[in-house]
Design an enzyme around this catalytic site. Sequence first.
Site, PDB file in Angstrom:
ATOM      1  N   ASN A  37      42.690 116.980  41.878  1.00 51.16           N
ATOM      2  CA  ASN A  37      43.682 116.066  42.455  1.00 51.16           C
ATOM      3  C   ASN A  37      44.016 114.961  41.441  1.00 51.16           C
ATOM      4  OD1 ASN A  37      45.355 114.543  44.037  1.00 51.16           O
ATOM      5  ND2 ASN A  37      43.925 114.351  45.760  1.00 51.16           N
ATOM      6  N   TYR A  56      43.719 105.951  41.356  1.00 47.64           N
ATOM      7  CA  TYR A  56      42.506 105.126  41.369  1.00 47.64           C
ATOM      8  C   TYR A  56      42.254 104.503  40.000  1.00 47.64           C
ATOM      9  CZ  TYR A  56      41.677 107.468  45.837  1.00 47.64           C
ATOM     10  OH  TYR A  56      41.794 107.938  47.112  1.00 47.64           O
ATOM     11  N   ALA A  66      45.556 108.843  52.749  1.00 45.26           N
ATOM     12  CA  ALA A  66      46.544 109.920  52.894  1.00 45.26           C
ATOM     13  C   ALA A  66      47.920 109.335  53.188  1.00 45.26           C
ATOM     14  CB  ALA A  66      46.132 110.868  54.021  1.00 45.26           C
ATOM     15  N   GLU A 122      34.922 109.631  46.551  1.00 49.04           N
ATOM     16  CA  GLU A 122      34.884 110.978  45.996  1.00 49.04           C
ATOM     17  C   GLU A 122      36.298 111.538  46.000  1.00 49.04           C
ATOM     18  OE1 GLU A 122      30.984 109.982  47.639  1.00 49.04           O
ATOM     19  OE2 GLU A 122      32.821 110.383  48.754  1.00 49.04           O
TER      20      GLU A 122
END
Length: 377
Positions: free
Chosen positions: A341, A348, A303, A336
Amino acid sequence: MRILAIDTSTAAASSAIIEDGRLLCEFTINDGRKHSEKLMNIINITLENSGIEISQIDAFACSIGPGSFTGLRLGAAAVKGLGQALDKPVIAVPTLDALAYNIFPCKSLVCPMLDAQRKMVYSALYRIEDDKLIKLEDYRAIDIDMLIDRLENYGEEIVILGDGVPMFGNKLKDALTNVIEASPGTLYPRASSVAILAEELYKEGKILKYNELELYYIRKSQAEVEYEKKQKIEIAPMKGEDIKAVYDVECKSFTTPWSLESFTSEIYNNNMARYLVAKIGDEVVGYGGMWIVLDEGHITNIAVHPDHRGKKIGDELVKALIKLARDNDVRRMTLEVRPSNWTAINLYRKYGFKEAGVRKGYYEDTGEDATIMWLEL
């Protein structure tokens, strides 16, 4: 062929006009006032005393650095504005070249040196050969003691000039017997030298459009250095003192955040957990966590504080977690992510993660599935 040139690279500011190699007028002022207050007036004085209208100028030139960051920007802005308004070419002249040309012709080596602050100077080394200014060493920002060491390699007379001379001239002369100072009238960069070199560049076809003119700083300004220092992202292991700040990032990032107690337990009680924080200065701006189970690493959360998104902090955290995994002999990493998103999924993917499955109804707040991603290390 008429060229109007300006120099604002030091405390002195000057403007000059040449016509086919002949200097028509030059005006210089070195009274310590801001260039922004005097530059246009200097240009107007030069034009008026030359009896030439601004529309009769064929090209505009300025010194492009190194030198005073603020002064150079003002000079470049003026030349760009004139070039654009009158649809005329502009010419970029390196400041140290123009400064060395102040004492043309000269049989000695010429070493211009401009104050770069922190006991450093902007410098280069020149020789005059066949009526041409030849640069022997490239432009550089150099510590004054290192400059002395370099000049020791030359046994012939060296003339120094520039606004670095009042500060370091005596030190050079005490250390090197072959160093002499230029006369006060040639000590500062002059627009007439900029104009003469600009005319040579014009003949060589080295002209620019107003929007192509770029300054040459050699190094970043102190303000830019300090700003980047403040913006530098540091990645470090998460400590107990970081938990409250990490919890704040968590709450601002997720609709169903982990509790403060969860982070405390992760740090103090979970031997599998590895957590990193991203900091700018002393502020925690992001975090990332991973569980290492045998040879697999499971990313739990990444985050970034909303106020600091768009600064590649997420990239730095992902790269740091991958390195941490490799350092711990992890062979595969997994995580996950919500299918909605796309920002996270693309992040990633950027570092090699690939979609490999779905966990149905994984997210309790919305019942949304989770996309499973894997990375083979």
